[in-house]
Design an enzyme around this catalytic site. Structure first.
Site, mmCIF file in Angstrom:
data_model
loop_
_atom_site.group_PDB
_atom_site.id
_atom_site.type_symbol
_atom_site.label_atom_id
_atom_site.label_comp_id
_atom_site.label_asym_id
_atom_site.label_seq_id
_atom_site.Cartn_x
_atom_site.Cartn_y
_atom_site.Cartn_z
ATOM 1 N NE ARG A 152 5.855 43.967 9.147
ATOM 2 C CZ ARG A 152 6.038 44.176 8.003
ATOM 3 N NH1 ARG A 152 6.472 42.805 6.804
ATOM 4 N NH2 ARG A 152 5.593 45.877 7.192
ATOM 5 C CE LYS A 160 11.226 41.453 31.220
ATOM 6 N NZ LYS A 160 11.163 41.958 32.453
ATOM 7 C CD GLU A 188 19.743 37.641 37.797
ATOM 8 O OE1 GLU A 188 18.939 37.212 38.143
ATOM 9 O OE2 GLU A 188 20.010 38.370 37.166
ATOM 10 C CG HIS A 233 23.061 41.647 35.754
ATOM 11 N ND1 HIS A 233 22.073 42.722 35.876
ATOM 12 C CD2 HIS A 233 21.843 40.505 35.713
ATOM 13 C CE1 HIS A 233 20.704 42.864 36.314
ATOM 14 N NE2 HIS A 233 20.986 41.374 35.715
ATOM 15 C CG ASN A 253 12.123 43.197 37.724
ATOM 16 O OD1 ASN A 253 12.325 42.734 36.844
ATOM 17 N ND2 ASN A 253 10.924 42.804 37.593
ATOM 18 C CG HIS A 303 18.083 46.748 37.034
ATOM 19 N ND1 HIS A 303 17.387 47.022 36.691
ATOM 20 C CD2 HIS A 303 18.936 46.567 36.298
ATOM 21 C CE1 HIS A 303 17.299 45.443 36.638
ATOM 22 N NE2 HIS A 303 18.101 45.324 36.374
ATOM 23 C CG HIS A 350 17.225 42.096 39.556
ATOM 24 N ND1 HIS A 350 16.893 41.194 39.948
ATOM 25 C CD2 HIS A 350 17.622 42.031 37.848
ATOM 26 C CE1 HIS A 350 18.010 40.608 39.006
ATOM 27 N NE2 HIS A 350 17.859 40.934 38.183
ATOM 28 C CE LYS A 352 13.035 34.783 32.924
ATOM 29 N NZ LYS A 352 14.349 35.904 32.467
ATOM 30 N NE ARG A 362 9.376 37.276 32.349
ATOM 31 C CZ ARG A 362 9.795 37.780 30.580
ATOM 32 N NH1 ARG A 362 9.080 37.167 30.167
ATOM 33 N NH2 ARG A 362 11.005 37.177 30.716
ATOM 34 C CD GLU A 405 8.561 42.823 33.990
ATOM 35 O OE1 GLU A 405 9.068 42.114 33.032
ATOM 36 O OE2 GLU A 405 8.836 43.299 35.043
HETATM 37 P P1 NAD Z 1 27.697 39.128 28.530
HETATM 38 O O1 NAD Z 1 27.012 38.266 27.768
HETATM 39 O O2 NAD Z 1 28.020 40.237 29.191
HETATM 40 O O3 NAD Z 1 29.089 37.619 28.985
HETATM 41 C C1 NAD Z 1 29.956 38.270 30.280
HETATM 42 C C2 NAD Z 1 30.839 38.338 29.325
HETATM 43 O O4 NAD Z 1 31.566 36.970 29.536
HETATM 44 C C3 NAD Z 1 31.647 38.681 28.223
HETATM 45 O O5 NAD Z 1 32.819 39.569 27.968
HETATM 46 C C4 NAD Z 1 31.941 37.926 26.951
HETATM 47 O O6 NAD Z 1 32.737 37.321 26.307
HETATM 48 C C5 NAD Z 1 32.053 36.454 28.403
HETATM 49 N N1 NAD Z 1 32.079 35.123 27.746
HETATM 50 C C6 NAD Z 1 30.173 34.569 27.784
HETATM 51 N N2 NAD Z 1 30.357 32.949 27.721
HETATM 52 C C7 NAD Z 1 32.105 32.525 28.447
HETATM 53 C C8 NAD Z 1 32.097 31.530 28.198
HETATM 54 N N3 NAD Z 1 32.046 30.666 27.817
HETATM 55 N N4 NAD Z 1 34.040 31.696 27.966
HETATM 56 C C9 NAD Z 1 34.961 32.713 28.606
HETATM 57 N N5 NAD Z 1 33.862 34.212 28.408
HETATM 58 C C10 NAD Z 1 33.008 34.298 28.091
HETATM 59 O O7 NAD Z 1 27.056 38.827 30.169
HETATM 60 P P2 NAD Z 1 25.881 38.137 30.666
HETATM 61 O O8 NAD Z 1 26.055 37.911 31.841
HETATM 62 O O9 NAD Z 1 25.740 37.112 30.436
HETATM 63 O O10 NAD Z 1 24.712 38.393 30.066
HETATM 64 C C11 NAD Z 1 24.339 40.107 30.780
HETATM 65 C C12 NAD Z 1 23.159 40.736 29.740
HETATM 66 O O11 NAD Z 1 22.232 39.800 30.216
HETATM 67 C C13 NAD Z 1 22.732 41.780 30.541
HETATM 68 O O12 NAD Z 1 23.234 42.516 29.138
HETATM 69 C C14 NAD Z 1 21.720 41.754 30.541
HETATM 70 O O13 NAD Z 1 20.986 43.102 30.771
HETATM 71 C C15 NAD Z 1 20.818 40.711 30.221
HETATM 72 N N6 NAD Z 1 19.876 39.773 30.822
HETATM 73 C C16 NAD Z 1 18.792 39.551 30.500
HETATM 74 C C17 NAD Z 1 17.553 39.358 30.531
HETATM 75 C C18 NAD Z 1 16.316 39.120 29.793
HETATM 76 O O14 NAD Z 1 16.007 37.719 30.302
HETATM 77 N N7 NAD Z 1 16.643 38.688 28.352
HETATM 78 C C19 NAD Z 1 17.613 38.500 32.080
HETATM 79 C C20 NAD Z 1 19.566 38.935 33.083
HETATM 80 C C21 NAD Z 1 20.167 39.692 31.909
HETATM 81 ZN ZN ZN Z 2 19.064 39.861 36.499
#
Ligand code: NAD
Ligand code: ZN
Length: 360
Positions: free
Chosen positions: A119, A140, A182, A262, A242, A249, A245, A224, A238, A234
């Site tokens: 939990r 999130k 972003e 993304h 988006n 998306h 997005h 943020k 919040r 949200e």
């Molecule tokens: P990711 O975590 O998939 O990383 C992208 C790639 O870069 C991966 O292959 C990873 O292994 C590599 N990588 C990461 N750090 C590295 C580094 N320092 N050096 C070399 N390679 C590295 O992608 P992301 O773009 O960081 O995040 C995307 C995800 O975030 C999505 O799943 C999205 O839904 C989520 N997201 C969540 C929120 C939220 O509020 N929770 C907001 C925006 C996005």
């Molecule tokens: Zn985003």
């Protein structure tokens, strides 16, 4: 550099600097905390690069790690389940900490594991992408379902975020571009002078300095944080986060996840939302100049021709933010002044057509 995030459910610090993880051990040794065990969740890429460094910095604790697939592959039920199994086998208890070492994917997965294991046990974000300045702050956390991205999740804030700028050095250019989208978003929706600073100072993503990175991460996180403080779950403002997005998306989903990053999809979505804003509100904004800057930074700002506009519209209607088949957009009245607006299909399609050919 330190930013403070305060939300109704938790207040926490975000450290943004080179060698930020050097402060992690003393943070955990704070007398208010009792740490029985630490589980680091990371992916293969990031694990190869930085796991041993992180483990070495935590030598006075009982530390274990679990490595998951890179990127979106980590956010599945199967991987989620395997993380929980590992945590149980390792006998993590309610005084154990989960550390998310990686980009947004690892952060979302590890945060959801932490939110649901017994939990909820404490967790710490150690983001390694620019994009994660967005995902690691705000609470999130989620995994995907085959029928939709981020459909299974929670609101669960971390105990702290440690953004170590040294970890960003290895970030591939395409990931920088994804994350920087972003950053631009945060400027456009909330802070005109920050947007202007970015526009003036960031002319290449290949030559970013530590000073530039730490400034825009800090500013983006502050923006943020201010929004999440007002609306953690949200129900209101919040939703402004988006911006870009709705179409973003849809493009990601329609192209197939991973085909277009993304942030790059969101960037096309932001160009679109700005265009819609011009049509609907009285936004005055030099689109040609904006598009020229984006091209200079390497962004593709047209919708790939293999994506059918009608299918994109259908995807937008499925978005979990859309209600009763109506598509809702975040538009700008002015830079820094967002608003929510439901638009009719005709306008949506008409403006979408303009996005298939480059002009500017
Ligand atoms: P990711 O975590 O998939 O990383 C992208 C790639 O870069 C991966 O292959 C990873 O292994 C590599 N990588 C990461 N750090 C590295 C580094 N320092 N050096 C070399 N390679 C590295 O992608 P992301 O773009 O960081 O995040 C995307 C995800 O975030 C999505 O799943 C999205 O839904 C989520 N997201 C969540 C929120 C939220 O509020 N929770 C907001 C925006 C996005
Ligand atoms: Zn985003």
């Amino acid at each position: 550099e330190k930013v403070h995030i305060s939300t109704p459910s938790k207040d926490y610090p975000v450290f943004i600097e080179k060698e930020a993880i050097g402060q992690l051990e003393s943070f955990l040794k704070d007398s208010n905390r009792e740490v029985s065990k630490i589980l680091i969740i990371t992916d293969y890429n990031v694990g190869d690069l930085y796991l041993s460094k992180l483990e070495n910095s935590l030598s006075s604790f009982d530390v274990t790690h679990y490595v998951v697939p890179n990127g979106e592959e980590a956010k599945t039920f199967e991987i989620y389940y395997s993380c929980l199994s590992y945590a149980l086998e390792q006998k993590l208890d309610r005084k154990s900490y989960i550390l998310a070492l990686g980009g947004g994917a690892v952060g979302d997965l590890a945060g959801f594991v932490a939110a649901t294991y017994m939990r909820g046990i404490p967790f710490i974000q150690i983001p390694t992408t620019i994009l994660a300045h967005d995902s690691a702050v705000g609470g999130k956390v989620a995994i995907n379902h085959p029928l939709g991205k981020n459909m299974i999740g929670a609101f669960y804030q971390p105990e702290a975020v440690f953004f170590d700028l040294n970890f960003l050095k290895s970030l591939p250019l395409v990931e920088k571009r994804s994350g920087f989208a972003e950053v631009i978003k945060h400027g456009l929706i909330q802070d005109f002078s920050f947007y202007e600073w970015l526009n003036k100072n960031i002319t290449s993503l290949e030559t970013l300095t530590d000073e530039q990175i730490s400034f825009f991460l800090k500013t983006g996180i502050n923006i943020k944080g201010a929004i999440v403080k007002e609306d953690e779950k949200e129900n209101g403002i919040r939703r402004f986060l988006n911006f870009g997005h709705t179409l973003g998306h849809a493009i990601e989903a329609e192209a197939g996840y991973g085909k277009i990053s993304h942030g790059e999809a969101v960037m096309i979505g932001m160009v679109y939302a700005l265009q819609l804003s011009k049509a609907v509100t009285n936004l005055s904004f030099n689109m040609d100049h904006f598009k020229g800057w984006l091209s200079e930074l390497g962004y593709q700002i047209t919708v790939p021709s293999y994506l059918d506009p009608k299918k994109l519209l259908a995807r937008m209607k499925q978005d979990k933010k859309s209600i009763k088949q109506k598509v809702t957009f975040v538009l700008l009245e002015e830079i820094g002044q967002p608003m929510i607006k439901e638009l009719c299909d005709e306008l949506i399609l008409e403006e979408l057509e303009h996005l298939y050919t480059y002009s500017g």
